[in-house]
Write a protein that holds these residues in place. Structure first.
Motif, PDB file in Angstrom:
ATOM      1  N   GLN A  20       0.809  -1.223   0.000  1.00 48.92           N
ATOM      2  CA  GLN A  20       0.000   0.000   0.000  1.00 48.92           C
ATOM      3  C   GLN A  20       0.841   1.273   0.000  1.00 48.92           C
ATOM      4  O   GLN A  20       0.326   2.346  -0.292  1.00 48.92           O
ATOM      5  N   SER A  21       2.123   1.145   0.340  1.00 48.86           N
ATOM      6  CA  SER A  21       2.972   2.340   0.316  1.00 48.86           C
ATOM      7  C   SER A  21       3.342   2.728  -1.111  1.00 48.86           C
ATOM      8  O   SER A  21       3.835   3.827  -1.361  1.00 48.86           O
ATOM      9  N   LYS A  22       3.098   1.801  -2.074  1.00 46.87           N
ATOM     10  CA  LYS A  22       3.475   2.062  -3.464  1.00 46.87           C
ATOM     11  C   LYS A  22       2.272   2.174  -4.397  1.00 46.87           C
ATOM     12  O   LYS A  22       2.372   2.774  -5.464  1.00 46.87           O
ATOM     13  N   GLY A  79      -7.697  -1.507   3.783  1.00 47.48           N
ATOM     14  CA  GLY A  79      -7.158  -1.260   5.152  1.00 47.48           C
ATOM     15  C   GLY A  79      -7.992  -0.508   6.192  1.00 47.48           C
ATOM     16  O   GLY A  79      -9.144  -0.711   6.243  1.00 47.48           O
ATOM     17  N   ARG A  80      -7.558   0.323   7.064  1.00 48.35           N
ATOM     18  CA  ARG A  80      -8.266   0.895   8.215  1.00 48.35           C
ATOM     19  C   ARG A  80      -8.937   2.234   7.886  1.00 48.35           C
ATOM     20  O   ARG A  80      -8.425   3.010   7.106  1.00 48.35           O
ATOM     21  N   ALA A  81     -10.068   2.499   8.561  1.00 51.08           N
ATOM     22  CA  ALA A  81     -10.811   3.742   8.315  1.00 51.08           C
ATOM     23  C   ALA A  81     -10.882   4.603   9.565  1.00 51.08           C
ATOM     24  O   ALA A  81     -10.982   4.096  10.681  1.00 51.08           O
ATOM     25  N   GLU A  82     -10.829   5.915   9.360  1.00 47.80           N
ATOM     26  CA  GLU A  82     -10.911   6.864  10.472  1.00 47.80           C
ATOM     27  C   GLU A  82     -11.516   8.169   9.957  1.00 47.80           C
ATOM     28  O   GLU A  82     -11.264   8.580   8.826  1.00 47.80           O
ATOM     29  N   PHE A  83     -12.327   8.805  10.797  1.00 39.93           N
ATOM     30  CA  PHE A  83     -12.923  10.084  10.415  1.00 39.93           C
ATOM     31  C   PHE A  83     -11.870  11.192  10.401  1.00 39.93           C
ATOM     32  O   PHE A  83     -11.047  11.301  11.305  1.00 39.93           O
ATOM     33  N   ILE A  84     -11.943  12.016   9.349  1.00 39.65           N
ATOM     34  CA  ILE A  84     -11.155  13.242   9.283  1.00 39.65           C
ATOM     35  C   ILE A  84     -12.037  14.420   9.684  1.00 39.65           C
ATOM     36  O   ILE A  84     -11.648  15.290  10.462  1.00 39.65           O
ATOM     37  N   GLY A 102      -6.579   3.421   5.299  1.00 37.22           N
ATOM     38  CA  GLY A 102      -5.196   3.002   5.149  1.00 37.22           C
ATOM     39  C   GLY A 102      -4.219   4.142   5.278  1.00 37.22           C
ATOM     40  O   GLY A 102      -3.080   4.057   4.812  1.00 37.22           O
ATOM     41  N   GLY A 103      -4.649   5.242   5.893  1.00 41.78           N
ATOM     42  CA  GLY A 103      -3.780   6.384   6.107  1.00 41.78           C
ATOM     43  C   GLY A 103      -3.551   7.248   4.895  1.00 41.78           C
ATOM     44  O   GLY A 103      -2.817   8.234   4.967  1.00 41.78           O
TER      45      GLY A 103
END
Length: 453
Positions: A74-76, A99-104, A112-113
């Motif tokens: 995922q970094s590429k 990948g992972r989810a988070e509210f902005i 996934g950041g």
């Protein structure tokens, strides 16, 4: 739409694509459902397309099942790029995982950041996991939960279960019958402490008769391993107690998966327990964000979550303004006999300042139970005497879950106790027990002949 502890579900209107975050590390494996593959050449076409992406590691595809799997860094590269690569071959991705989810902010999540998604409405459905109590040494012990117990390849010789709720009771009886020596350790003064004592005492009687040890009023204080055994130390009514078994299982309740979602950034209000506060429309205090299922404080059943999911979508996208209503929500504990309920019990009616009367009929008075030589349990109806309508019911009976639906429908549609008592119920069926319990509000059922009306 967020779903599961660190997952995000995003539905694309044109394809019904469903994105699920499964990994927050750089190396991810994304699984796809793909429309359009018809032969092995199609499989190679898909694999070749994704192999040209930076960060590609490996891929597989199967035209017979319509599925493909891609491992990548995922970094590429991103999942969006992987999906695009497949779609550009002429096939259509209908489901994929990342990948992972988070509210902005109130309308944006980051996955996934790096990948951001914006929506007018968002629905949180992150579910719940086993609540692990703060017992000294427990984290260092190989404890089990209902998620990991069934991974064992050998039957536990002995099993100590911390917690006497529905999960603990169901597992206890099952494993006792499998051949394990099972013990339940409960903090409160009875198992099923959310229910009245008559319910708890009845099911305790039957579980104990099968050889299950039940210890109540126990404060678990320390857990450690010793010579291949797991030792639990605690206090019971002021005295020290020690329990030894080969395995220990935690069934001390559930906690909502609401950590690390960034809820504090957007001021979504939660209870001290972590449950997301919602109104009757399933809205949080942030009006474009909804929460459904175990992550809110409503009844924690899979069918309740399905009901809430449908309602939330209708309210969010169609302006339906439909309110949740759990008045006739049934529940079942799958022990033997089963424990089932709907609506209020006596204490709830009392707290709501509602007049109530109770009719209880033991199954020893039910002809079908007598004929089947299984008279375990009872049926309890709670009614409002001013309206003659049911407030709730509790059942302890073999197949009690099958009996509860008649009462649910009576509550939902306002069928009176008198109407239940006068309705035809076939003789020698368990459902006749509901009729007899309804009759019991006005007559002593034990003095009636069979087929009494």
């Amino acid at each position: 739409m967020l779903a599961f502890p660190y997952y995000v579900r995003i539905f694309y209107p044109d394809t019904k694509a469903n994105v699920i975050v499964i990994d927050s590390s750089n190396i991810s494996q994304a699984n796809f459902d793909i429309l359009g593959m018809t032969c092995t050449a199609c499989e190679e076409h898909v694999k070749h397309a994704v192999s040209q992406l930076p960060g590609f590691i490996e891929a597989s595809a199967d035209y017979k099942t319509g599925k493909a799997s891609v491992k990548f860094d995922q970094s590429k590269t991103t999942l969006v790029q992987v999906t695009k690569a497949i779609n550009e071959t002429g096939y259509k991705v209908t489901h994929h995982e990342l990948g992972r989810a988070e509210f902005i902010d109130e309308k944006t999540i980051i996955v996934g950041g790096k990948d951001e998604y914006t929506a007018l409405k968002l629905i949180i459905a992150t579910g719940s996991t086993t609540s692990i109590p703060a017992i000294k040494g427990l984290i260092e012990t190989c404890y089990l939960t209902n998620d990991t117990l069934f991974d064992l390849e050998q039957l536990p010789e002995s099993l100590t279960i911390i917690g006497g709720g529905y999960i603990g009771l169901e597992i206890a009886q099952a494993y006792q019958r499998f051949g394990s020596k099972v013990r339940i350790v409960e903090y409160f003064d009875r198992v099923l402490n959310s229910q009245t004592a008559d319910i708890a005492d009845e099911i305790t009687k039957y579980l104990s008769s099968e050889g299950i040890e039940i210890h109540t009023d126990v404060k678990a204080e320390k857990v450690y391993s010793q010579k291949g055994k797991v030792i639990l130390e605690g206090t019971q009514n002021g005295s020290k107690v020690i329990f030894e078994s080969t395995h220990i299982l935690i069934a001390a309740g559930r906690k909502p998966n609401t950590q690390n979602l960034g809820l504090e950034k957007i001021n979504v209000q939660t209870l001290k327990s972590g449950h997301i506060i919602v109104n009757e429309f399933l809205e949080t205090n942030v009006k474009n964000i909804y929460a459904i299922g175990d992550c809110n404080p409503n009844p924690p059943f899979v069918y309740a979550a399905a009901y809430e999911g449908k309602l939330a979508v209708q309210n969010a996208f169609a302006g339906a303004q439909k309110k949740t209503d759990y008045t006739a929500m049934p529940w079942v504990i799958f022990t033997d006999p089963q424990v089932a309920g709907v609506g209020m019990e006596e204490e709830e009616a009392r707290k709501n300042n509602l007049p109530f009367e109770v009719s209880t009929i033991p199954l020893s008075e039910v002809p079908r139970s007598q004929a089947a030589l299984d008279t375990r349990g009872f049926i309890k109806l709670i009614r409002n005497p001013e309206t003659d309508k049911l407030l709730g019911a509790r059942i302890v009976a073999p197949e009690g879950g099958e009996l509860i639906m008649e009462i649910c429908l009576a509550i939902k549609y306002g069928i009176t106790v008198s109407e239940l008592a006068s309705a035809f119920h076939p003789y020698l069926t368990l459902s006749e027990a509901i009729k007899l319990a309804a009759i019991g509000f006005g007559k002593d059922v034990s003095k009636l002949s069979c087929c009494a009306a």
